[in-house]
Write a protein that holds these residues in place. Structure first.
Motif, PDB file in Angstrom:
ATOM      1  N   SER A   1     -25.145 -44.593  32.519  1.00  0.00           N
ATOM      2  CA  SER A   1     -24.547 -43.314  32.156  1.00  0.00           C
ATOM      3  C   SER A   1     -25.273 -42.629  31.003  1.00  0.00           C
ATOM      4  O   SER A   1     -25.936 -43.265  30.174  1.00  0.00           O
ATOM      5  CB  SER A   1     -23.074 -43.511  31.787  1.00  0.00           C
ATOM      6  OG  SER A   1     -22.941 -44.282  30.607  1.00  0.00           O
ATOM      7  N   TYR A   2     -25.110 -41.300  30.957  1.00  0.00           N
ATOM      8  CA  TYR A   2     -25.752 -40.452  29.963  1.00  0.00           C
ATOM      9  C   TYR A   2     -24.737 -39.386  29.541  1.00  0.00           C
ATOM     10  O   TYR A   2     -23.819 -39.060  30.310  1.00  0.00           O
ATOM     11  CB  TYR A   2     -27.001 -39.803  30.570  1.00  0.00           C
ATOM     12  CG  TYR A   2     -27.969 -39.263  29.545  1.00  0.00           C
ATOM     13  CD1 TYR A   2     -28.777 -40.130  28.808  1.00  0.00           C
ATOM     14  CD2 TYR A   2     -28.071 -37.888  29.293  1.00  0.00           C
ATOM     15  CE1 TYR A   2     -29.667 -39.630  27.850  1.00  0.00           C
ATOM     16  CE2 TYR A   2     -28.955 -37.388  28.348  1.00  0.00           C
ATOM     17  CZ  TYR A   2     -29.750 -38.274  27.624  1.00  0.00           C
ATOM     18  OH  TYR A   2     -30.625 -37.794  26.681  1.00  0.00           O
TER      19      TYR A   2
ATOM     20  N   VAL B   1     -22.676 -36.084  29.068  1.00  0.00           N
ATOM     21  CA  VAL B   1     -22.456 -35.025  30.049  1.00  0.00           C
ATOM     22  C   VAL B   1     -22.684 -33.664  29.407  1.00  0.00           C
ATOM     23  O   VAL B   1     -21.982 -33.283  28.469  1.00  0.00           O
ATOM     24  CB  VAL B   1     -21.032 -35.105  30.627  1.00  0.00           C
ATOM     25  CG1 VAL B   1     -20.792 -33.975  31.632  1.00  0.00           C
ATOM     26  CG2 VAL B   1     -20.795 -36.469  31.272  1.00  0.00           C
TER      27      VAL B   1
ATOM     28  N   SER C   1     -31.872 -43.354  36.035  1.00  0.00           N
ATOM     29  CA  SER C   1     -30.662 -43.253  36.854  1.00  0.00           C
ATOM     30  C   SER C   1     -30.352 -41.780  37.067  1.00  0.00           C
ATOM     31  O   SER C   1     -31.039 -40.899  36.537  1.00  0.00           O
ATOM     32  CB  SER C   1     -29.479 -43.942  36.167  1.00  0.00           C
ATOM     33  OG  SER C   1     -28.962 -43.112  35.118  1.00  0.00           O
TER      34      SER C   1
ATOM     35  N   GLN D   1     -24.964 -40.778  35.965  1.00  0.00           N
ATOM     36  CA  GLN D   1     -23.546 -41.108  36.144  1.00  0.00           C
ATOM     37  C   GLN D   1     -22.643 -40.148  35.376  1.00  0.00           C
ATOM     38  O   GLN D   1     -21.798 -40.553  34.578  1.00  0.00           O
ATOM     39  CB  GLN D   1     -23.272 -42.540  35.685  1.00  0.00           C
ATOM     40  CG  GLN D   1     -23.844 -43.602  36.606  1.00  0.00           C
ATOM     41  CD  GLN D   1     -23.374 -44.992  36.207  1.00  0.00           C
ATOM     42  OE1 GLN D   1     -23.699 -45.469  35.123  1.00  0.00           O
ATOM     43  NE2 GLN D   1     -22.613 -45.636  37.070  1.00  0.00           N
ATOM     44  N   VAL D   2     -22.787 -38.875  35.638  1.00  0.00           N
ATOM     45  CA  VAL D   2     -22.095 -37.857  34.846  1.00  0.00           C
ATOM     46  C   VAL D   2     -20.815 -37.332  35.505  1.00  0.00           C
ATOM     47  O   VAL D   2     -20.095 -36.531  34.896  1.00  0.00           O
ATOM     48  CB  VAL D   2     -23.040 -36.672  34.556  1.00  0.00           C
ATOM     49  CG1 VAL D   2     -24.229 -37.126  33.741  1.00  0.00           C
ATOM     50  CG2 VAL D   2     -23.502 -36.001  35.854  1.00  0.00           C
TER      51      VAL D   2
ATOM     52  N   ASP E   1     -15.851 -41.271  34.886  1.00  0.00           N
ATOM     53  CA  ASP E   1     -15.987 -42.620  34.348  1.00  0.00           C
ATOM     54  C   ASP E   1     -16.259 -43.588  35.493  1.00  0.00           C
ATOM     55  O   ASP E   1     -16.157 -43.235  36.664  1.00  0.00           O
ATOM     56  CB  ASP E   1     -14.742 -43.036  33.551  1.00  0.00           C
ATOM     57  CG  ASP E   1     -13.494 -43.112  34.427  1.00  0.00           C
ATOM     58  OD1 ASP E   1     -13.435 -43.993  35.307  1.00  0.00           O
ATOM     59  OD2 ASP E   1     -12.576 -42.300  34.229  1.00  0.00           O
ATOM     60  N   MET E   2     -16.596 -44.817  35.164  1.00  0.00           N
ATOM     61  CA  MET E   2     -17.080 -45.763  36.170  1.00  0.00           C
ATOM     62  C   MET E   2     -16.006 -46.143  37.188  1.00  0.00           C
ATOM     63  O   MET E   2     -16.338 -46.649  38.264  1.00  0.00           O
ATOM     64  CB  MET E   2     -17.648 -47.018  35.498  1.00  0.00           C
ATOM     65  CG  MET E   2     -16.640 -47.873  34.783  1.00  0.00           C
ATOM     66  SD  MET E   2     -17.396 -49.248  33.879  1.00  0.00           S
ATOM     67  CE  MET E   2     -18.400 -50.028  35.126  1.00  0.00           C
TER      68      MET E   2
ATOM     69  N   THR F   1     -22.598 -41.541  45.841  1.00  0.00           N
ATOM     70  CA  THR F   1     -23.555 -41.269  44.761  1.00  0.00           C
ATOM     71  C   THR F   1     -24.961 -40.918  45.247  1.00  0.00           C
ATOM     72  O   THR F   1     -25.849 -40.696  44.438  1.00  0.00           O
ATOM     73  CB  THR F   1     -23.660 -42.500  43.833  1.00  0.00           C
ATOM     74  OG1 THR F   1     -24.149 -43.621  44.590  1.00  0.00           O
ATOM     75  CG2 THR F   1     -22.314 -42.856  43.237  1.00  0.00           C
TER      76      THR F   1
ATOM     77  N   GLY G   1     -24.006 -48.257  28.952  1.00  0.00           N
ATOM     78  CA  GLY G   1     -24.224 -46.840  29.180  1.00  0.00           C
ATOM     79  C   GLY G   1     -24.168 -46.043  27.878  1.00  0.00           C
ATOM     80  O   GLY G   1     -23.598 -46.486  26.877  1.00  0.00           O
TER      81      GLY G   1
ATOM     82  N   ARG H   1     -23.000 -42.787  27.701  1.00  0.00           N
ATOM     83  CA  ARG H   1     -22.143 -41.629  27.978  1.00  0.00           C
ATOM     84  C   ARG H   1     -21.364 -41.138  26.755  1.00  0.00           C
ATOM     85  O   ARG H   1     -21.172 -39.941  26.570  1.00  0.00           O
ATOM     86  CB  ARG H   1     -21.163 -41.992  29.101  1.00  0.00           C
ATOM     87  CG  ARG H   1     -20.192 -40.899  29.503  1.00  0.00           C
ATOM     88  CD  ARG H   1     -19.218 -41.427  30.552  1.00  0.00           C
ATOM     89  NE  ARG H   1     -18.214 -40.450  30.914  1.00  0.00           N
ATOM     90  CZ  ARG H   1     -18.363 -39.546  31.880  1.00  0.00           C
ATOM     91  NH1 ARG H   1     -19.476 -39.508  32.568  1.00  0.00           N
ATOM     92  NH2 ARG H   1     -17.394 -38.704  32.161  1.00  0.00           N
TER      93      ARG H   1
END
Length: 298
Positions: A15-16, A18, A51, A54-55, A58-59, A87, A271, A273
């Motif tokens: 994740s990064y 957003v 990746s 993953q924005v 949440d997972m 995805t 991650g 995020r």
């Protein structure tokens, strides 16, 4: 397993931060701009295997919100694979910008523990976990078909003591068994209490925290990894400060002493995020610089 042309390749756990787009684009797809930003930042930082960022949630919700049999994190019927992949579209975009992209799936046990069972279809969580694994296997195959370099399965719950690790291992193995590309399992936190079970999982790469859970290095130094690679978390993803290149370099060098450079893939502990975008970018950039410094010494 040839993931890079050089030792100590760099990647991300996933994740990064957003950064949504504004204007009409933001109305049509509020997260498309965030995907583009995450991908561009990873490439600009010099990451070898990126990746999609993953924005889109949440997972947990990013996956269960579109799985048949689940509504609003409640299991209301038999869980099945979705009619279209969850995805792949964002992964394809990342692949259009960079040759090596990691596909990422939240693991069945972690998903199951974020859900409430409101149906007699399942007598317990173990049955739900195995059906989730079947559904996620379809997602893994779709990511591989799209061109993903490797598939990562995230099981942070494995280190907490809350998971049934026998069922959890079986579920991860179900997903990994359908793949031809390398499979990876990421587990957060301290792994000393679960390491024997974790090492039984049939994946190509085992990814752990080593900067904020430094004791994991000692735990693994006494174990036989049977030739598998280690995802080596060398950047503290929970720390809002940016570690210096020298600090990250020292962590990597400790890992090289235990595993050797050819067995290591470098990434943050988890991650990114929850961090500010500039902090996340600098952490990745410094990790890349530290990796280059260690390579120069080899």
């Amino acid at each position: 397993m040839n993931l890079s042309s050089h030792p100590l390749p760099t990647t991300v756990v996933g994740s990064y931060p957003v950064v949504k787009a504004g204007g009409l684009r933001g109305i049509l797809d509020p997260f498309r701009g965030a995907v583009e930003t995450a991908v561009a930042d990873q490439i600009r930082a010099g990451i070898d295997i990126i990746s999609d960022g993953q924005v889109r949630g949440d997972m947990i919700t990013a996956f269960v919100s579109r799985l048949p049999g689940i509504r609003a994190q409640r299991v209301i019927g038999r869980v099945e694979a979705p009619p279209t992949p969850l995805t792949v579209a964002d992964t394809r975009y990342a692949l259009s910008r960079h040759p090596k992209v990691k596909g990422i799936i939240t693991g069945p046990s972690t998903l199951a523990h974020g859900l409430r069972i409101d149906t007699p279809t399942y007598r317990g969580r173990a049955e739900l976990i195995l059906d989730l694994a079947q559904a996620l296997s379809a997602e893994a195959r779709a990511l591989e078909a799209a061109g993903a370099t490797m598939i990562q399965i995230d099981e942070p719950i494995f280190s907490t003591g809350a998971a049934d690790l026998v069922v959890g291992r079986q579920a991860v193995d179900m997903i990994a068994s359908v793949l031809r590309v390398p499979s990876c399992m990421h587990v957060c936190g301290e792994i000393g209490g679960v390491i024997d079970d974790v090492l039984r999982v049939q994946v190509s790469v085992l990814d752990f925290e080593f900067s904020e859970s430094a004791e994991n290095l000692e735990v693994l130094s006494r174990r036989d990894l049977k030739g598998r690679s280690v995802g080596f978390g060398c950047v503290a993803s929970a720390d809002p400060g940016v570690e210096s290149v020298e600090t990250i370099q020292k962590r990597i060098e400790k890992g090289v002493e235990v595993f050797g450079p050819d067995q290591m893939i470098l990434d943050p502990d988890c991650g990114l995020r929850m961090l500010q975008r500039d902090v996340a970018f600098e952490k990745l950039s410094n990790m890349v610089r530290a990796a280059a410094a260690v390579r120069a010494e080899l």
